[in-house]
Design a protein around this motif. Sequence first.
Motif, PDB file in Angstrom:
ATOM      1  N   ILE A  75       0.053   0.044   1.108  1.00 15.93           N
ATOM      2  CA  ILE A  75      -1.104   1.261   0.668  1.00 15.93           C
ATOM      3  C   ILE A  75      -1.828   1.156   2.277  1.00 15.93           C
ATOM      4  CG2 ILE A  75      -3.370   0.893  -0.911  1.00 15.93           C
ATOM      5  CD1 ILE A  75      -1.325  -1.090  -2.327  1.00 15.93           C
ATOM      6  N   LEU A 264      -8.024   7.764  -1.480  1.00 19.95           N
ATOM      7  CA  LEU A 264      -6.406   6.919  -2.024  1.00 19.95           C
ATOM      8  C   LEU A 264      -6.600   7.606  -2.875  1.00 19.95           C
ATOM      9  CD1 LEU A 264      -4.370   5.231  -1.531  1.00 19.95           C
ATOM     10  CD2 LEU A 264      -5.421   3.587  -2.093  1.00 19.95           C
ATOM     11  N   ILE A 265      -7.795   7.462  -3.709  1.00 23.82           N
ATOM     12  CA  ILE A 265      -8.227   8.143  -5.314  1.00 23.82           C
ATOM     13  C   ILE A 265      -7.459   9.902  -5.045  1.00 23.82           C
ATOM     14  CG2 ILE A 265      -9.585   8.717  -7.007  1.00 23.82           C
ATOM     15  CD1 ILE A 265     -11.324   6.397  -6.119  1.00 23.82           C
ATOM     16  N   THR A 268      -3.491   9.724  -5.097  1.00 29.14           N
ATOM     17  CA  THR A 268      -2.098   8.816  -5.942  1.00 29.14           C
ATOM     18  C   THR A 268      -3.683   9.877  -7.378  1.00 29.14           C
ATOM     19  OG1 THR A 268      -3.488   7.263  -5.145  1.00 29.14           O
ATOM     20  CG2 THR A 268      -1.937   6.581  -6.992  1.00 29.14           C
ATOM     21  N   TYR A 312     -14.021   8.461 -10.739  1.00 29.86           N
ATOM     22  CA  TYR A 312     -12.592   8.006 -10.021  1.00 29.86           C
ATOM     23  C   TYR A 312     -12.167   7.196  -9.772  1.00 29.86           C
ATOM     24  CZ  TYR A 312     -15.268  11.194  -6.671  1.00 29.86           C
ATOM     25  OH  TYR A 312     -16.673  11.803  -5.977  1.00 29.86           O
ATOM     26  N   GLY A 313     -12.477   5.942 -10.304  1.00 30.64           N
ATOM     27  CA  GLY A 313     -12.306   4.732 -10.861  1.00 30.64           C
ATOM     28  C   GLY A 313     -11.449   4.614 -11.787  1.00 30.64           C
ATOM     29  N   LEU A 314     -11.878   5.792 -12.663  1.00 31.99           N
ATOM     30  CA  LEU A 314     -11.244   5.658 -14.470  1.00 31.99           C
ATOM     31  C   LEU A 314      -9.957   6.805 -14.406  1.00 31.99           C
ATOM     32  CD1 LEU A 314     -14.385   6.118 -16.473  1.00 31.99           C
ATOM     33  CD2 LEU A 314     -12.320   4.324 -16.692  1.00 31.99           C
ATOM     34  N   LEU A 316      -8.180   6.933 -11.415  1.00 34.69           N
ATOM     35  CA  LEU A 316      -7.771   7.078 -11.163  1.00 34.69           C
ATOM     36  C   LEU A 316      -6.452   6.340 -11.851  1.00 34.69           C
ATOM     37  CD1 LEU A 316      -6.109   6.126  -8.217  1.00 34.69           C
ATOM     38  CD2 LEU A 316      -8.030   3.984  -8.157  1.00 34.69           C
ATOM     39  N   ILE A 317      -7.006   5.308 -12.662  1.00 35.04           N
ATOM     40  CA  ILE A 317      -6.695   4.371 -14.179  1.00 35.04           C
ATOM     41  C   ILE A 317      -5.709   5.275 -14.485  1.00 35.04           C
ATOM     42  CG2 ILE A 317      -6.865   2.302 -15.356  1.00 35.04           C
ATOM     43  CD1 ILE A 317      -9.485   1.150 -13.532  1.00 35.04           C
ATOM     44  N   LEU A 320      -2.694   6.362 -13.418  1.00 39.69           N
ATOM     45  CA  LEU A 320      -1.458   5.049 -12.641  1.00 39.69           C
ATOM     46  C   LEU A 320      -1.012   5.297 -13.769  1.00 39.69           C
ATOM     47  CD1 LEU A 320      -2.698   3.817  -9.640  1.00 39.69           C
ATOM     48  CD2 LEU A 320      -0.884   4.911 -10.913  1.00 39.69           C
TER      49      LEU A 320
ATOM     50  N   ILE B  95      -1.384  -2.672  -7.468  1.00 40.24           N
ATOM     51  CA  ILE B  95      -2.546  -3.329  -6.496  1.00 40.24           C
ATOM     52  C   ILE B  95      -2.879  -2.031  -6.456  1.00 40.24           C
ATOM     53  CG2 ILE B  95      -2.865  -3.061  -3.480  1.00 40.24           C
ATOM     54  CD1 ILE B  95      -0.379  -5.080  -3.131  1.00 40.24           C
ATOM     55  N   ILE B  96      -2.888  -0.655  -6.401  1.00 41.48           N
ATOM     56  CA  ILE B  96      -3.768   0.245  -6.196  1.00 41.48           C
ATOM     57  C   ILE B  96      -4.282   0.118  -7.274  1.00 41.48           C
ATOM     58  CG2 ILE B  96      -4.011   2.948  -6.537  1.00 41.48           C
ATOM     59  CD1 ILE B  96      -1.631   3.003  -4.882  1.00 41.48           C
ATOM     60  N   LEU B  97      -3.771  -0.498  -8.636  1.00 37.62           N
ATOM     61  CA  LEU B  97      -4.586   0.107 -10.211  1.00 37.62           C
ATOM     62  C   LEU B  97      -5.722  -1.251 -10.032  1.00 37.62           C
ATOM     63  CD1 LEU B  97      -2.120   0.005 -12.412  1.00 37.62           C
ATOM     64  CD2 LEU B  97      -3.273   1.226 -12.648  1.00 37.62           C
ATOM     65  N   GLY B 100      -8.274   0.556  -8.600  1.00 37.84           N
ATOM     66  CA  GLY B 100      -9.415   1.391  -9.460  1.00 37.84           C
ATOM     67  C   GLY B 100     -10.000   0.434 -10.707  1.00 37.84           C
TER      68      GLY B 100
END
Lengths: 351, 289
Positions: A75, A264-265, A268, A312-314, A316-317, A320, B95-97, B100
Amino acid sequence: MTADTMRHEGRVRADRLRATARLLLPYAVFLAILLLVPAVFTRVPLYTMGNGVYMAILAIAALGLVPLTGFAGQISLGQAAFFGTGAYFSAILTVKSGLPATPAAILGMATAGAAAYLFGRYLFRVSGHYLALATLGLGLVLTIVASQLEITGGTAGVVGVPSLAPFGVELFDDVSYYYLVAAVLLVAVVVVDGLVRSWLGRSLTAVGDAPHAAASSGIDIAARKRLAFVVAAVLAAAAGSLYAHWAAYVDHHTMDLLLSLQLLIIATVGGIRTVWGPVVGAFVVVTLLQVSQELFPELSERVGGQAEIVLYGLALILVLLFLPKGLAGWASDVIQRLTRARAGADEGGAR
Amino acid sequence: MAELLQHVLTGLGTGASYALVGLGIALIVQVTGVINFAQGDFVMLGALSFALLAGAGVHPVLAAAISVAGAMAVGALVNLAVIAPARGADHTRLIILTIGASIVIQGTALVAVGTKARFTPDFTPGELRLAGVNLPLQYLWIGGAAAVMVTGVWLLLTRTLLGRAMRAVAMDPAASRLVGISPRRMSFAVFTLAALLGGIGGVMLAPIQAPDPQIGLALGLKGFTAAVVGGLDNPAGAVAGGLLIGVLEGLAAGYLPSGYKDAIVYGLLIAVLLTRPTGLLRTIAVARV
């Protein structure tokens, strides 16, 4: 020659043709989409042509994460540091030293690549996720240094970066600049796709699946990871140079951690193991940005334009957890399943 | 001389809170193999909610209890909602999680309370005067709380069944599953424990840091540096590392132009990672592929 062998040869030739077509078809579709973007973005009210330029720049900067994170499993939280390196090199060398844009950009890319190489020489001696921590530190240190030094213009930054004029054609507006950025993106996609399909991609996959087996069959794991890191740094620097000439202005915010996280987002969410991932991801992230600014304009103002990052964070999660291959990876799985089902149906019909 | 001592002592005070952050990071790495990028945000949550509650007139003890419980709840939630559902994910994805999760926690806090820094008075006003040094009592609070917590974690790990189960998972997840220890439960336990440590560190830091939703990044990084200096999966090393970078930062703040204070700590992180990635405090480097 019997009719049988002739028929056989014909089938072989047709198969080969089909294989080439299958390889080139995605590129052709991508080229068509790239060419359609200006027509769409200048008409759809949600987007501006600037969004198109920005998407392409983000996609170039995120592209290197496909070999690095998707294949080598490392990463990087320092893509913005290399992006900023490219941007500052282009800005300082063209504004203060009067260098033409191309050598300035190449110097920036070379410096970023050399820095990544040196970092990689030391970092990849041991396995583990040290790169994430080291690049996070690197980005923050460079941000502080860039805001303190005189040559980088301190917190004021470097202003008046000239616009580009490749082959004597001055790119004065976003539409014309878009074609340049899109061309660079297309080349970068083809190059990175070639890399991950080549020995590099295969050996990195081996490294990810079974590091001990890979090492014992003669793969220099550290060297492969290092190469992936250098590719990521050089592409980010190239994107940074393009950004500097487009924005005409560079300050220490170009190195901001927020950009590293965004990249990164982008990679991914789009799909970290395919070159189409960063392209799809850049489109999704910029669209989320536009939609959220449209829906909650007062909110983004109150918290300094950082409200979108929750989205973005949501995203991403969720991606993933539910689509670990990313949107592009998921889409290609669906397409594959459909074509396989159709091929099966055809065969069944022939029998 | 007194000036030097002053910088070292205040450095040790803030370093004690970094030690708690680093300890949480090291524990999670040891039990799950994952670097938790949301650890700094646990600290931020503890500090920010304490400052907000105390500022709203809630009794400090109650405010501290609520803040720490809140941080623990978020730590447990991160494990349940983000880590546990990702079955079969490799460390890179986990880790990426956590990255996030960190983004969502920080962003939610930003949207909820804005970017303003919240000031809160020291727990007990006054200073300790000793040999020409004026040390605000808040630093003693931090040091004391850290000492209690570190001792508590040590007792937990060595004297209780839960602690032994955690260590078993850290050594060999497959074998511990065979003897009936669930690595998933231990992962839940260690995330909650790390959030507890972070939350307490945050409450203690609130009076000297004036927290806002964005301090999590810097604090998390100091925790990473502490943990890396000590050897990323070595809890005792993380405590020593925290104290070390606290002192270093105290000295940098005293003798270097401001603005470079943070760069020194991050520079140390990079330098250690490049030269001794398994930690300054580890004599025997473990060879791994």
